[in-house]
Design a protein around this motif. Structure first.
Motif, PDB file in Angstrom:
ATOM      1  N   LEU A  30     -11.530  27.951  10.719  1.00  0.00           N
ATOM      2  CA  LEU A  30     -11.098  26.877  11.332  1.00  0.00           C
ATOM      3  C   LEU A  30     -11.024  25.673  10.080  1.00  0.00           C
ATOM      4  CD1 LEU A  30     -10.729  25.483  14.103  1.00  0.00           C
ATOM      5  CD2 LEU A  30     -12.994  25.117  14.145  1.00  0.00           C
ATOM      6  N   LEU A  31     -11.705  25.867   9.302  1.00  0.00           N
ATOM      7  CA  LEU A  31     -11.843  24.963   8.098  1.00  0.00           C
ATOM      8  C   LEU A  31     -10.478  24.986   6.832  1.00  0.00           C
ATOM      9  CD1 LEU A  31     -15.845  24.968   7.095  1.00  0.00           C
ATOM     10  CD2 LEU A  31     -14.434  23.456   8.630  1.00  0.00           C
ATOM     11  N   VAL A  32     -10.100  26.128   7.096  1.00  0.00           N
ATOM     12  CA  VAL A  32      -8.952  26.469   5.874  1.00  0.00           C
ATOM     13  C   VAL A  32      -7.993  25.280   5.860  1.00  0.00           C
ATOM     14  CG1 VAL A  32      -7.254  28.142   5.171  1.00  0.00           C
ATOM     15  CG2 VAL A  32      -9.350  28.949   5.668  1.00  0.00           C
ATOM     16  N   PRO A  33      -7.250  25.098   7.186  1.00  0.00           N
ATOM     17  CA  PRO A  33      -6.261  24.145   6.949  1.00  0.00           C
ATOM     18  C   PRO A  33      -6.807  22.624   6.263  1.00  0.00           C
ATOM     19  CG  PRO A  33      -6.246  25.021   9.140  1.00  0.00           C
ATOM     20  CD  PRO A  33      -7.636  25.427   8.081  1.00  0.00           C
ATOM     21  N   PHE A  34      -7.979  22.277   6.622  1.00  0.00           N
ATOM     22  CA  PHE A  34      -8.486  21.093   6.117  1.00  0.00           C
ATOM     23  C   PHE A  34      -8.803  21.073   4.713  1.00  0.00           C
ATOM     24  CE2 PHE A  34      -9.583  20.971  10.560  1.00  0.00           C
ATOM     25  CZ  PHE A  34      -9.541  19.782  10.986  1.00  0.00           C
ATOM     26  N   ILE A  35      -9.041  22.268   4.113  1.00  0.00           N
ATOM     27  CA  ILE A  35      -9.571  22.519   2.630  1.00  0.00           C
ATOM     28  C   ILE A  35      -8.105  22.435   1.942  1.00  0.00           C
ATOM     29  CG2 ILE A  35     -10.310  24.197   0.907  1.00  0.00           C
ATOM     30  CD1 ILE A  35     -12.608  25.026   3.143  1.00  0.00           C
ATOM     31  N   TRP A  36      -7.083  23.286   2.733  1.00  0.00           N
ATOM     32  CA  TRP A  36      -5.584  23.046   1.896  1.00  0.00           C
ATOM     33  C   TRP A  36      -5.168  21.414   1.526  1.00  0.00           C
ATOM     34  CZ3 TRP A  36      -3.016  27.133   5.739  1.00  0.00           C
ATOM     35  CH2 TRP A  36      -3.327  28.574   5.127  1.00  0.00           C
ATOM     36  N   VAL A  37      -5.546  20.813   2.840  1.00  0.00           N
ATOM     37  CA  VAL A  37      -5.025  19.158   2.753  1.00  0.00           C
ATOM     38  C   VAL A  37      -5.940  18.495   1.873  1.00  0.00           C
ATOM     39  CG1 VAL A  37      -4.594  17.346   4.093  1.00  0.00           C
ATOM     40  CG2 VAL A  37      -3.667  19.670   4.899  1.00  0.00           C
ATOM     41  N   TRP A  38      -7.377  18.652   2.141  1.00  0.00           N
ATOM     42  CA  TRP A  38      -8.127  17.699   1.586  1.00  0.00           C
ATOM     43  C   TRP A  38      -9.085  18.197   0.276  1.00  0.00           C
ATOM     44  CZ3 TRP A  38      -7.376  17.181   6.808  1.00  0.00           C
ATOM     45  CH2 TRP A  38      -6.929  15.823   7.308  1.00  0.00           C
ATOM     46  N   GLY A  39      -8.776  19.455   0.151  1.00  0.00           N
ATOM     47  CA  GLY A  39      -9.694  20.164  -0.894  1.00  0.00           C
ATOM     48  C   GLY A  39     -11.133  20.060  -0.746  1.00  0.00           C
ATOM     49  N   SER A  40     -12.049  19.872  -1.374  1.00  0.00           N
ATOM     50  CA  SER A  40     -13.463  19.809  -1.453  1.00  0.00           C
ATOM     51  C   SER A  40     -14.088  18.553  -0.658  1.00  0.00           C
ATOM     52  CB  SER A  40     -14.289  20.164  -2.663  1.00  0.00           C
ATOM     53  OG  SER A  40     -13.609  21.298  -3.374  1.00  0.00           O
ATOM     54  N   ALA A  41     -13.395  17.694  -0.171  1.00  0.00           N
ATOM     55  CA  ALA A  41     -13.725  16.421   0.570  1.00  0.00           C
ATOM     56  C   ALA A  41     -14.433  16.916   1.698  1.00  0.00           C
ATOM     57  CB  ALA A  41     -12.731  15.568   0.698  1.00  0.00           C
ATOM     58  N   LEU A  42     -15.620  16.304   1.904  1.00  0.00           N
ATOM     59  CA  LEU A  42     -16.460  16.789   3.330  1.00  0.00           C
ATOM     60  C   LEU A  42     -16.212  15.875   4.466  1.00  0.00           C
ATOM     61  CD1 LEU A  42     -20.199  17.304   1.594  1.00  0.00           C
ATOM     62  CD2 LEU A  42     -18.648  19.146   2.332  1.00  0.00           C
ATOM     63  N   GLY A  43     -15.744  14.682   4.059  1.00  0.00           N
ATOM     64  CA  GLY A  43     -15.370  13.918   5.223  1.00  0.00           C
ATOM     65  C   GLY A  43     -14.337  14.308   6.145  1.00  0.00           C
ATOM     66  N   PRO A  44     -13.370  14.941   5.911  1.00  0.00           N
ATOM     67  CA  PRO A  44     -12.505  15.567   6.942  1.00  0.00           C
ATOM     68  C   PRO A  44     -13.154  16.901   7.919  1.00  0.00           C
ATOM     69  CG  PRO A  44     -11.340  15.105   5.075  1.00  0.00           C
ATOM     70  CD  PRO A  44     -12.807  14.919   4.508  1.00  0.00           C
ATOM     71  N   LEU A  45     -13.899  17.483   7.189  1.00  0.00           N
ATOM     72  CA  LEU A  45     -14.604  18.742   7.595  1.00  0.00           C
ATOM     73  C   LEU A  45     -15.772  18.138   8.553  1.00  0.00           C
ATOM     74  CD1 LEU A  45     -15.224  20.946   4.688  1.00  0.00           C
ATOM     75  CD2 LEU A  45     -13.238  20.859   6.013  1.00  0.00           C
ATOM     76  N   ARG A  46     -16.434  16.824   8.452  1.00  0.00           N
ATOM     77  CA  ARG A  46     -17.318  16.305   9.045  1.00  0.00           C
ATOM     78  C   ARG A  46     -16.433  15.672  10.730  1.00  0.00           C
ATOM     79  NH1 ARG A  46     -22.384  13.399   5.957  1.00  0.00           N
ATOM     80  NH2 ARG A  46     -22.816  15.448   4.643  1.00  0.00           N
ATOM     81  N   LEU A  47     -15.383  15.218   9.985  1.00  0.00           N
ATOM     82  CA  LEU A  47     -14.593  14.704  11.153  1.00  0.00           C
ATOM     83  C   LEU A  47     -14.323  15.643  12.329  1.00  0.00           C
ATOM     84  CD1 LEU A  47     -12.977  12.253  12.444  1.00  0.00           C
ATOM     85  CD2 LEU A  47     -11.115  12.872  10.896  1.00  0.00           C
ATOM     86  N   LEU A  48     -14.107  16.969  11.828  1.00  0.00           N
ATOM     87  CA  LEU A  48     -13.733  17.945  12.680  1.00  0.00           C
ATOM     88  C   LEU A  48     -14.811  18.258  13.616  1.00  0.00           C
ATOM     89  CD1 LEU A  48     -11.986  20.532  13.676  1.00  0.00           C
ATOM     90  CD2 LEU A  48     -13.424  21.886  11.998  1.00  0.00           C
TER      91      LEU A  48
END
Length: 194
Positions: A30-48
């Motif tokens: 589930l996190l893969v697309p977020f990592i592709w777009v934002w790299g190692s940034a935690l903010g987008p993962l927390r936003l999910l």
């Protein structure tokens, strides 16, 4: 990050274990697309996690409404849930719990739809949601087994077989990858900590 870089279920991570050794990779996938777009940034993962928690409220309201809950009781449940510090924690951290709770409530909603409209379309939705629930958190297997038992209790063996076989088939790649890499079939993430 291993999956986002093109690794598979049996790929060895920097920690020395395979991707599937500790957990089924439903949440990492589930996190893969977020990592592709934002790299190692935690903010987008927390936003999910925050978005999954926000989506939980209308889905839960829809499920309660379908079960005949009075609006006042439904609102009380949602207020109680909103004030729950555990859910607040889940909604701000990079953890599988918020998506897991959302998928669980979606599975409850799909089960009600399957009860109202028997047939393969809602059966397939229910089976996919239950299997993904297990891919997110292994504890979801108890819910899948519980639904099989419920269908047997209701004297609907064909539905029980459909759920058991369908969820089993969708979990098979993860279990096969675990066996292939020598990892425990049911996972042993915390075995050394007990």
């Amino acid at each position: 990050h291993v999956l986002a870089a093109g690794g598979g279920l049996t790929t060895t991570m920097p920690s020395g274990v395979s991707v599937v050794a500790n957990y089924l990779p439903g949440y990492p996938l589930l996190l893969v697309p977020f990592i592709w777009v934002w790299g190692s940034a935690l903010g987008p993962l927390r936003l999910l996690s925050t978005l999954c928690t926000c989506a939980l409220y209308p889905v839960l309201w829809l499920w309660m409404d379908g079960r005949g809950a009075k609006p006042g009781r439904g609102a009380a449940v949602l207020v109680f849930l909103a004030r729950n510090p555990v859910l607040a924690t889940y909604s701000t951290m990079v953890m599988a719990e918020a998506p897991c709770v959302l998928v669980f409530v979606l599975a409850l909603l799909a089960l009600d739809r399957w009860e109202q409209r028997p047939g393969w379309p809602w059966a397939a939705v229910e089976i996919v949601l239950l299997a993904y629930l297990v891919w997110l958190k292994q504890a979801g297997i108890g819910l899948a087994v519980g639904l099989v038992a419920y269908e047997l209790w209701r004297r609907r063996p064909r539905r029980a077989i459909a759920v058991g076989a369908g969820v089993g088939a969708l979990l098979a790649p993860g279990l096969a990858a675990r066996l292939f890499t020598g990892a425990a079939a049911v996972g042993n993430r915390y075995a050394g900590e007990i």
